[in-house]
Write an enzyme that holds these catalytic residues in place. Structure first.
Site, PDB file in Angstrom:
ATOM      1  N   ASP A  34       0.826  -1.229  -0.082  1.00 53.56           N
ATOM      2  CA  ASP A  34       0.380   0.306  -0.283  1.00 53.56           C
ATOM      3  C   ASP A  34       0.885   1.216   0.145  1.00 53.56           C
ATOM      4  O   ASP A  34       0.264   2.153  -0.201  1.00 53.56           O
ATOM      5  CB  ASP A  34      -1.004   0.042   1.288  1.00 53.56           C
TER       6      ASP A  34
ATOM      7  N   ASP B  61     -10.471  -5.963  10.694  1.00 57.85           N
ATOM      8  CA  ASP B  61     -10.904  -6.875  11.491  1.00 57.85           C
ATOM      9  C   ASP B  61     -11.842  -7.498  12.487  1.00 57.85           C
ATOM     10  O   ASP B  61     -13.218  -8.610  12.063  1.00 57.85           O
ATOM     11  CB  ASP B  61      -9.206  -6.858  11.758  1.00 57.85           C
TER      12      ASP B  61
END
Length: 748
Positions: free
Chosen positions: A154, A459
């Site tokens: 990223d 998450d």
């Protein structure tokens, strides 16, 4: 083609497959936990009866405000205790038998495995650490032609791409053939060569080649660019030319997808097929939201679907290497069980860490989050998603168990079988298309498909939403750690990471998917309470802050706010305190912990409550009213030698000024003075009725002083660079004095 879909090989199972593959055993503590919960609940009712009585008979505005403050604190503590009991209602322990996999399915019929590894900054997350993680999973005891590793960069860094180009060569020429031949347990080169390995001419040669590769990668990272001398082919030169585009930077660049190893073409030096290895850097634009890690994972879901579309997906943090080459087979012990397969979303392994010092001073083991609580969740609908070390069924990311949500492009649907090579023009075009920054506009990605958007803790939020949709999960905790990761060596990194989590959890609390209103309805009472325990954890800061200041200031001003030792209510307070602490200690020790590590854990609970929980709560509230705050920061994973040395010695690493250190130091100073004050008055005999050392105000001061010993040491007894900054100590002293002066005015 990655092999059959999961449902296609069910006919080959024996009728006893579930018994062959895994077993389950309930905890022996379930009954005692239920009895204790009932008794403790009665004690809490008595406590709130006392609060109500004090409200009715308050003699002054000050006493009313003190009672109200303590009531709010106790209400939060009671809620957090009650929600935490969800983990104790039905904990279970599982055991897998991966050696029996071959008895229920042929090796050629094993499902394909796509591995997702995420990294974002080559300077905070060293590329060689990411490389070691990738090499450890590429060398699994699993058919290599069924493994595909996707690395999400990223940060869009050519340095990371170079590191993986080097890793691909090293894997093909040395590492994978060596692992296959010698069947070693440690498949991470760094870990293996740091162990007591067998020193032969072969291993020494491979070690030399590994060090040579490592030096090249680290030299490139240090210089900040890939020099021409390292670009040895036209193909590599073409790959790096993408970074020559004007305006190419971390936040603004086109998609970069590079196939580094192709199972259909590449072979190792022994002629065996190699796993796929693909570098992915999604398109970035400052005008388009990128949704942090969740966005990166969704790009990997789509890109991998276009290229391999394996039915099983493993998500890993960049520093979380595989420590057991048979881990995929352990996951398959559940995936291949037809009795649970239909509703099974994922198999979560605990995050475990190497390099912890003896007493784990920062409580980085996170035993409750990564081991104890998932065991409790497992007896309900399964553990929450922990962000790493997790095997997903790809199907679970596309709708609920009974309804498949078809994506906008049929070729990336979980039931689509890819039958084209990775480098086919149509495959690469589709991969680049779905990695575009505007691809998700007007689609279901992040809401009904893939990893969910709406919280910094993608998450936790994704696991929560999947459970609400009717999916279940499994907690797999083998004796040998399946994965091992790195730990931070300074306090600020620990607290900074936790502060980010706290903001994300509060985003869930304040959304339409609140864990109580939405969660209990979707999952049931205990699952909803378990998720609420995490979601509301930032509110720990309120009672911890109050109990760290109010009783101590009352003691310094000669005011009693708790029952005296001679009063029956004193026994209630002691039972509530010792009962909660005692149960916590029992869980910790039964779960394999030590008393020393438990002490570190409860100390860090206090420290987090006064720092990251508190500042996370404040930052979230500021964000809600439109005041800008600090953005997302990648946790630093670079190892500082001096910090590591002090960490091994058990010394807290402060070093740099931080507002979070100010509140810690204020509490340490206030409690030290209240402790000394109470001790002097006891020794001088000025306390009547023998209250002194046994008063609850003094007891709390003594407990916090003991927990603050590392802070006192950092303030006054150390001269190294990890000591508490002088500016922080001065600021905290001034503010603590101001708080004391204000309290003296109010109490008098």
């Amino acid at each position: 083609m990655e092999g059959p879909r999961l449902g296609e090989s069910n006919a080959s199972y024996t009728s006893h497959a579930p018994k062959l593959l895994h077993t389950l055993k309930p905890s022996r503590l379930i009954f005692s936990n239920c009895v204790f919960a009932a008794v403790y609940t009665c004690a809490l009712i008595a406590l709130f009866y006392r609060h109500a009585h004090n409200f009715l008979y308050s003699k002054s505005p000050v006493s009313f405000c003190v009672t109200l403050t303590l009531f709010i604190s106790d209400l939060i503590l009671a809620f957090m205790w009650a929600s935490g009991q969800a983990f104790r209602m039905n904990p279970v322990y599982r055991k897998e038998y991966p050696e029996n996999i071959e008895k229920v399915i042929k090796t050629s019929d094993l499902p394909g495995l796509d591995v997702f590894i995420c990294t974002a900054d080559p300077y905070k997350e060293p590329p060689m650490s990411v490389v070691n993680t990738a090499l450890s999973v590429m060398s699994y005891d699993y058919p290599t032609e069924k493994i595909s590793v996707y690395v999400s960069d990223d940060g869009g860094s050519a340095l990371t791409l170079f590191a993986f180009m080097e890793a691909a060569k090293f894997a093909a020429q040395y590492w994978l053939p060596f692992c296959r031949k010698n069947d070693i347990a440690e498949r991470s080169p760094d870990v293996y060569f740091a162990s007591n390995y067998s020193r032969t001419s072969e291993t020494e040669n491979i070690k030399t080649m590994y060090k040579s590769m490592k030096l090249r990668v680290e030299h490139v990272v240090e210089s900040g660019k890939v020099a021409d001398e390292y670009i040895t082919s036209d193909q590599d030169r073409q790959a790096f030319s993408k970074w020559d585009i004007d305006g190419f930077n971390t936040q603004n660049h086109p998609s970069v997808i590079q196939v580094l190893l192709d199972k259909n073409k590449d072979r190792d030096v022994t002629g065996h097929r190699l796993p796929n290895l693909v570098y992915v850097s999604r398109q970035k634009s400052k005008s388009s939201p990128h949704h942090f890690k969740a966005g990166a994972l969704n790009v990997l879901v789509r890109v991998s679907a276009a290229m391999t579309n394996a039915p099983i997906v493993l998500t890993l943090d960049c520093d979380m290497y595989s420590n057991d080459p048979r881990t995929p087979l352990r996951a398959l012990c559940y995936v291949l069980d037809p009795e649970i397969q239909k509703k099974l979303a994922y198999i979560q392994f605990p995050q475990e860490f190497h390099g912890l010092n003896k007493n784990d001073i920062y409580a980085c083991e996170q035993k409750r989050v990564f081991k104890l609580n998932p065991t409790g969740f497992d007896g309900l609908s399964g553990p929450d998603y922990l962000g790493s070390c997790c095997f997903f069924r790809r199907r679970a990311l596309f709708g609920d168990p009974s309804t498949l949500v078809i994506p906008e492009i049929r070729e990336i649907s979980p039931d689509y079988i890819v039958n084209k090579p990775l480098d086919a023009q149509s495959v690469l075009e589709l991969a680049h298309q779905v990695a575009g920054c505007n691809y998700e506009n007007q689609t279901e990605w992040g809401s009904k498909i893939g990893f969910r958007y709406g919280s910094l803790v993608e998450d936790y939020y994704t696991g929560f939403r999947l459970h609400c949709e009717g999916w279940r999960s499994i907690f797999c905790h083998p004796e040998r750690a399946a994965f091992l990761g790195d730990v931070p060596f300074n306090v600020l990194d620990v607290l900074g990471q936790n502060k980010r989590w706290n903001i994300g959890l509060l985003e869930v609390v304040c959304s339409r998917y609140n864990t109580i209103t939405f969660g209990v309805k979707g999952m049931g009472l205990f699952m909803g309470l378990g998720y609420s325990f995490y979601a509301f954890s930032p509110t720990w800061s309120i009672p911890i802050t109050i109990y760290s200041f109010l009783p101590q200031l009352a003691l310094l001003n000669g005011v009693s706010i708790f029952p005296k030792v001679s009063e029956p209510w004193f026994l209630l307070y002691m039972f509530l305190f010792l009962g909660a602490y005692g149960q916590d200690l029992l869980d910790f020790v039964v779960g394999g912990g030590t008393i020393q590590r438990w002490w570190s854990d409860q100390r860090m609970w206090m420290i987090r409550g006064l720092s990251c929980h508190l500042f996370g709560l404040i930052e979230f509230l500021l964000k809600c009213i439109g005041i800008p705050t600090l953005g997302f920061n990648v946790t630093n994973k670079v190892v500082d030698v001096e910090q590591r040395k002090r960490y091994d010695q058990g010394l807290f690493e402060f070093g740099v000024p931080s507002p979070m250190f100010v509140t810690l130091t204020m509490v340490a100073i206030t409690n030290l003075f209240s402790f000394i004050y109470g001790l002097i008055h006891f020794l001088s005999g000025s306390n009547k009725e023998g209250e002194g050392l046994f008063s609850m105000e003094f007891f709390l001061s003594a407990l916090i002083v003991m927990n603050s010993l590392p802070i006192y040491q950092a303030m006054a007894l150390r001269n190294d660079t990890g000591k508490m900054p002088i500016r922080t100590t001065i600021t905290a002293t001034f503010l603590a004095s101001a708080v004391y002066a204000a309290a003296s005015f109010i109490f008098k």
